[in-house]
Design an enzyme around this catalytic site. Structure first.
Site: not given
Length: 282
Positions: A100, A273, A258, A98
Protein backbone atom coordinates in the site's frame (compact mmCIF):
# COMPACT_ATOMS: atom_id res chain seq x y z
CA UNK A 1 -7.11 -16.04 22.25
CA UNK A 2 -5.95 -18.92 20.08
CA UNK A 3 -3.53 -18.38 17.17
CA UNK A 4 -3.90 -20.84 14.28
CA UNK A 5 -1.14 -20.63 11.65
CA UNK A 6 -2.55 -20.82 8.11
CA UNK A 7 0.54 -21.53 5.97
CA UNK A 8 4.21 -22.26 6.56
CA UNK A 9 5.17 -18.86 5.14
CA UNK A 10 2.63 -16.27 6.25
CA UNK A 11 -0.70 -15.71 7.98
CA UNK A 12 -2.54 -16.79 11.12
CA UNK A 13 -6.15 -16.71 12.27
CA UNK A 14 -7.02 -15.33 15.70
CA UNK A 15 -9.81 -17.31 17.35
CA UNK A 16 -11.79 -16.42 20.46
CA UNK A 17 -11.09 -12.69 20.49
CA UNK A 18 -12.93 -9.44 19.74
CA UNK A 19 -10.93 -6.56 18.36
CA UNK A 20 -13.17 -4.16 20.25
CA UNK A 21 -11.78 -5.64 23.49
CA UNK A 22 -8.21 -4.97 22.33
CA UNK A 23 -9.00 -1.26 22.18
CA UNK A 24 -9.17 -1.21 25.98
CA UNK A 25 -6.99 -4.18 26.96
CA UNK A 26 -3.26 -3.39 26.76
CA UNK A 27 -2.13 -6.98 27.31
CA UNK A 28 -4.45 -8.30 24.61
CA UNK A 29 -3.30 -5.66 22.14
CA UNK A 30 0.36 -6.47 22.89
CA UNK A 31 -0.34 -10.14 22.18
CA UNK A 32 -2.01 -9.27 18.86
CA UNK A 33 0.87 -7.00 17.85
CA UNK A 34 3.43 -9.69 18.64
CA UNK A 35 1.45 -12.16 16.51
CA UNK A 36 1.34 -9.63 13.67
CA UNK A 37 5.12 -9.18 13.68
CA UNK A 38 5.56 -12.95 13.61
CA UNK A 39 2.90 -13.93 11.03
CA UNK A 40 2.73 -10.63 9.05
CA UNK A 41 -1.02 -10.87 8.41
CA UNK A 42 -3.74 -11.85 10.90
CA UNK A 43 -7.35 -12.83 10.23
CA UNK A 44 -10.51 -12.88 12.34
CA UNK A 45 -14.08 -14.01 11.70
CA UNK A 46 -17.48 -12.78 12.91
CA UNK A 47 -16.31 -9.48 14.37
CA UNK A 48 -19.41 -7.26 13.83
CA UNK A 49 -16.92 -4.45 14.22
CA UNK A 50 -18.37 -1.02 14.90
CA UNK A 51 -16.65 1.72 12.90
CA UNK A 52 -15.62 3.56 16.07
CA UNK A 53 -13.91 0.43 17.40
CA UNK A 54 -12.37 -0.27 13.99
CA UNK A 55 -10.74 3.17 13.99
CA UNK A 56 -9.82 3.01 17.68
CA UNK A 57 -8.15 -0.40 17.32
CA UNK A 58 -6.12 0.69 14.28
CA UNK A 59 -5.04 3.85 16.11
CA UNK A 60 -3.36 1.72 18.76
CA UNK A 61 -0.66 1.07 16.14
CA UNK A 62 -0.37 4.75 15.17
CA UNK A 63 -2.19 7.66 13.58
CA UNK A 64 -4.36 6.99 10.54
CA UNK A 65 -4.04 8.41 7.04
CA UNK A 66 -6.56 9.32 4.35
CA UNK A 67 -6.23 8.25 0.73
CA UNK A 68 -6.10 10.97 -1.96
CA UNK A 69 -8.17 8.96 -4.45
CA UNK A 70 -10.37 6.56 -2.43
CA UNK A 71 -12.88 8.33 -0.19
CA UNK A 72 -13.04 8.12 3.60
CA UNK A 73 -16.13 7.71 5.75
CA UNK A 74 -17.50 11.19 6.53
CA UNK A 75 -17.73 10.51 10.27
CA UNK A 76 -14.48 8.56 10.62
CA UNK A 77 -11.44 10.20 9.00
CA UNK A 78 -8.89 7.60 7.99
CA UNK A 79 -11.50 4.89 7.41
CA UNK A 80 -11.31 4.40 3.64
CA UNK A 81 -14.39 2.95 1.94
CA UNK A 82 -13.47 0.51 -0.83
CA UNK A 83 -16.88 -0.15 -2.34
CA UNK A 84 -17.26 -2.07 -5.62
CA UNK A 85 -20.76 -2.36 -7.09
CA UNK A 86 -22.32 -3.55 -10.39
CA UNK A 87 -23.69 -0.01 -10.80
CA UNK A 88 -20.24 1.21 -11.89
CA UNK A 89 -18.99 -1.29 -14.51
CA UNK A 90 -15.93 0.83 -15.29
CA UNK A 91 -14.81 0.53 -11.66
CA UNK A 92 -14.24 -3.21 -11.77
CA UNK A 93 -10.45 -3.13 -11.87
CA UNK A 94 -8.90 -4.16 -8.57
CA UNK A 95 -5.11 -4.20 -8.55
CA UNK A 96 -1.80 -5.87 -9.11
CA UNK A 97 0.40 -7.28 -6.38
CA UNK A 98 1.33 -4.23 -4.33
CA UNK A 99 2.37 -2.79 -1.00
CA UNK A 100 0.00 0.00 0.00
CA UNK A 101 0.96 3.57 -0.93
CA UNK A 102 4.68 3.13 -1.50
CA UNK A 103 4.30 6.28 -3.59
CA UNK A 104 4.35 8.10 -0.24
CA UNK A 105 7.67 9.21 1.25
CA UNK A 106 6.55 7.32 4.38
CA UNK A 107 4.33 4.40 3.28
CA UNK A 108 1.76 2.99 5.73
CA UNK A 109 2.95 0.79 8.59
CA UNK A 110 -0.06 -1.47 8.11
CA UNK A 111 -3.81 -1.64 7.79
CA UNK A 112 -6.96 -3.10 9.34
CA UNK A 113 -9.51 -4.19 6.72
CA UNK A 114 -13.12 -5.04 7.61
CA UNK A 115 -15.50 -6.84 5.25
CA UNK A 116 -18.93 -5.19 5.23
CA UNK A 117 -20.40 -7.05 2.24
CA UNK A 118 -18.90 -9.57 -0.16
CA UNK A 119 -19.88 -12.06 -2.87
CA UNK A 120 -20.93 -15.58 -1.78
CA UNK A 121 -17.99 -16.88 -3.84
CA UNK A 122 -14.96 -14.98 -5.12
CA UNK A 123 -13.36 -11.72 -4.11
CA UNK A 124 -10.60 -13.35 -2.03
CA UNK A 125 -7.45 -11.45 -1.06
CA UNK A 126 -3.92 -12.88 -1.11
CA UNK A 127 -0.83 -11.75 0.81
CA UNK A 128 2.85 -12.55 0.20
CA UNK A 129 5.76 -12.59 2.63
CA UNK A 130 8.40 -10.29 1.10
CA UNK A 131 10.94 -10.94 3.86
CA UNK A 132 10.93 -14.61 2.86
CA UNK A 133 11.06 -13.57 -0.80
CA UNK A 134 14.26 -11.62 -0.10
CA UNK A 135 15.74 -14.40 2.04
CA UNK A 136 15.36 -16.91 -0.80
CA UNK A 137 16.90 -14.76 -3.53
CA UNK A 138 20.13 -16.09 -5.06
CA UNK A 139 23.18 -14.60 -3.37
CA UNK A 140 24.42 -12.91 -6.54
CA UNK A 141 21.06 -11.12 -6.88
CA UNK A 142 21.24 -9.96 -3.24
CA UNK A 143 24.66 -8.51 -3.94
CA UNK A 144 23.44 -6.83 -7.13
CA UNK A 145 20.51 -5.08 -5.44
CA UNK A 146 22.08 -4.29 -2.05
CA UNK A 147 22.50 -0.58 -2.76
CA UNK A 148 19.78 -0.08 -5.37
CA UNK A 149 16.98 2.44 -4.93
CA UNK A 150 13.75 2.66 -6.90
CA UNK A 151 11.03 5.18 -7.74
CA UNK A 152 7.37 4.62 -6.81
CA UNK A 153 4.60 6.58 -8.53
CA UNK A 154 0.96 7.44 -7.88
CA UNK A 155 0.58 9.22 -11.22
CA UNK A 156 1.51 6.03 -13.12
CA UNK A 157 -1.02 3.98 -11.13
CA UNK A 158 -4.05 5.78 -9.71
CA UNK A 159 -3.36 8.77 -11.94
CA UNK A 160 -3.23 6.80 -15.17
CA UNK A 161 -7.00 7.00 -15.76
CA UNK A 162 -7.19 10.74 -15.02
CA UNK A 163 -7.11 13.60 -17.53
CA UNK A 164 -3.59 14.98 -17.84
CA UNK A 165 -4.34 18.09 -15.77
CA UNK A 166 -5.59 16.06 -12.82
CA UNK A 167 -2.77 13.56 -13.18
CA UNK A 168 -0.12 16.28 -13.09
CA UNK A 169 -1.83 17.90 -10.10
CA UNK A 170 -1.77 14.54 -8.32
CA UNK A 171 1.93 14.17 -9.10
CA UNK A 172 2.60 17.68 -7.78
CA UNK A 173 0.82 16.78 -4.54
CA UNK A 174 2.58 13.40 -4.27
CA UNK A 175 5.93 13.52 -6.12
CA UNK A 176 7.37 10.13 -6.98
CA UNK A 177 8.93 8.60 -3.87
CA UNK A 178 12.34 6.95 -3.77
CA UNK A 179 12.91 3.91 -1.54
CA UNK A 180 15.60 1.27 -1.07
CA UNK A 181 14.97 -1.89 -3.07
CA UNK A 182 15.80 -3.83 0.11
CA UNK A 183 14.42 -2.20 3.26
CA UNK A 184 15.05 -3.11 6.88
CA UNK A 185 11.98 -3.78 9.00
CA UNK A 186 12.20 -1.24 11.85
CA UNK A 187 10.89 -3.65 14.52
CA UNK A 188 12.08 -7.12 13.51
CA UNK A 189 15.30 -6.17 11.72
CA UNK A 190 14.38 -8.42 8.77
CA UNK A 191 15.53 -7.53 5.26
CA UNK A 192 12.51 -7.09 2.97
CA UNK A 193 12.28 -6.99 -0.83
CA UNK A 194 10.54 -3.64 -1.30
CA UNK A 195 9.44 -3.27 -4.93
CA UNK A 196 5.89 -3.76 -6.17
CA UNK A 197 3.23 -2.66 -8.64
CA UNK A 198 3.82 1.03 -7.82
CA UNK A 199 7.55 0.78 -8.63
CA UNK A 200 8.49 2.26 -12.02
CA UNK A 201 12.29 2.09 -12.25
CA UNK A 202 15.62 2.00 -10.45
CA UNK A 203 17.09 5.45 -9.90
CA UNK A 204 20.78 4.53 -9.42
CA UNK A 205 21.24 1.47 -11.65
CA UNK A 206 23.14 3.15 -14.49
CA UNK A 207 26.67 3.05 -13.07
CA UNK A 208 29.92 1.75 -14.62
CA UNK A 209 29.83 -1.24 -12.27
CA UNK A 210 26.51 -2.40 -13.77
CA UNK A 211 26.37 -0.97 -17.28
CA UNK A 212 29.00 -1.77 -19.95
CA UNK A 213 26.75 -1.22 -22.98
CA UNK A 214 23.30 0.25 -23.53
CA UNK A 215 21.55 -3.11 -23.31
CA UNK A 216 22.88 -3.57 -19.77
CA UNK A 217 20.92 -0.51 -18.70
CA UNK A 218 17.89 -0.86 -20.96
CA UNK A 219 16.32 -3.41 -20.94
CA UNK A 220 18.62 -4.94 -18.32
CA UNK A 221 17.39 -2.78 -15.44
CA UNK A 222 13.75 -3.29 -16.40
CA UNK A 223 14.19 -7.05 -16.60
CA UNK A 224 15.78 -7.14 -13.15
CA UNK A 225 12.97 -5.03 -11.70
CA UNK A 226 10.33 -7.29 -13.23
CA UNK A 227 12.12 -10.34 -11.83
CA UNK A 228 12.11 -8.82 -8.34
CA UNK A 229 8.45 -7.75 -8.55
CA UNK A 230 7.50 -11.25 -9.71
CA UNK A 231 8.76 -12.83 -6.48
CA UNK A 232 5.39 -12.00 -4.91
CA UNK A 233 3.74 -14.33 -7.45
CA UNK A 234 5.35 -17.45 -5.92
CA UNK A 235 2.66 -19.55 -4.16
CA UNK A 236 5.05 -20.76 -1.44
CA UNK A 237 5.23 -17.20 -0.11
CA UNK A 238 1.45 -16.63 -0.06
CA UNK A 239 -1.73 -17.02 1.94
CA UNK A 240 -5.23 -16.67 0.46
CA UNK A 241 -8.20 -15.50 2.56
CA UNK A 242 -11.85 -16.07 1.76
CA UNK A 243 -13.98 -13.20 3.03
CA UNK A 244 -17.26 -13.33 4.89
CA UNK A 245 -19.21 -10.36 6.26
CA UNK A 246 -17.60 -9.48 9.60
CA UNK A 247 -14.17 -10.84 8.66
CA UNK A 248 -11.12 -8.71 9.40
CA UNK A 249 -7.54 -8.76 8.14
CA UNK A 250 -4.64 -6.94 9.84
CA UNK A 251 -1.39 -6.77 7.91
CA UNK A 252 2.12 -5.43 8.24
CA UNK A 253 2.55 -3.30 5.12
CA UNK A 254 6.31 -3.09 5.64
CA UNK A 255 6.95 -6.76 4.94
CA UNK A 256 4.09 -7.92 2.71
CA UNK A 257 2.36 -7.42 -0.61
CA UNK A 258 -1.30 -8.20 -1.29
CA UNK A 259 -3.66 -8.76 -4.20
CA UNK A 260 -7.46 -8.42 -4.23
CA UNK A 261 -8.74 -11.02 -6.68
CA UNK A 262 -11.31 -9.58 -9.09
CA UNK A 263 -13.32 -12.67 -10.01
CA UNK A 264 -16.76 -11.69 -8.72
CA UNK A 265 -18.66 -9.42 -11.18
CA UNK A 266 -21.46 -8.49 -11.06
CA UNK A 267 -21.60 -8.79 -7.26
CA UNK A 268 -21.09 -6.18 -4.57
CA UNK A 269 -17.89 -6.05 -2.52
CA UNK A 270 -17.74 -3.47 0.26
CA UNK A 271 -14.65 -3.17 2.45
CA UNK A 272 -13.53 -0.55 4.96
CA UNK A 273 -9.84 -0.03 5.65
CA UNK A 274 -7.97 1.93 8.30
CA UNK A 275 -4.44 2.65 7.08
CA UNK A 276 -1.78 3.40 9.72
CA UNK A 277 0.89 6.02 9.08
CA UNK A 278 4.36 4.52 8.76
CA UNK A 279 7.96 5.69 8.68
CA UNK A 280 10.51 6.39 5.95
CA UNK A 281 12.03 3.09 4.72
CA UNK A 282 15.75 2.58 5.19
Amino acid sequence: MRIEQLTCAIGAELVGVRLGDAVRDDALFAEIKAALLKHKVLFLRDQQLERADHVAFARRFGELEDHPVAGSHPDHPGLVQIYKTPDHPNDRYENAWHTDATWRAAPPMGAVLHCVECPPVGGDTMWANMALAYENLPQHVKEQIADLRASHSIQASFGAVMPIEKRLALKAQYPDAEHPVVRTHPETGEKVLFVNGFTTHFVNYHTPARVRFGQDGNPGAGQLLQYLISQAYIPEYQVRWRWQPGSVAIWDNRSTQHYAVMDYPPCHRKMERAGIIGDVPY
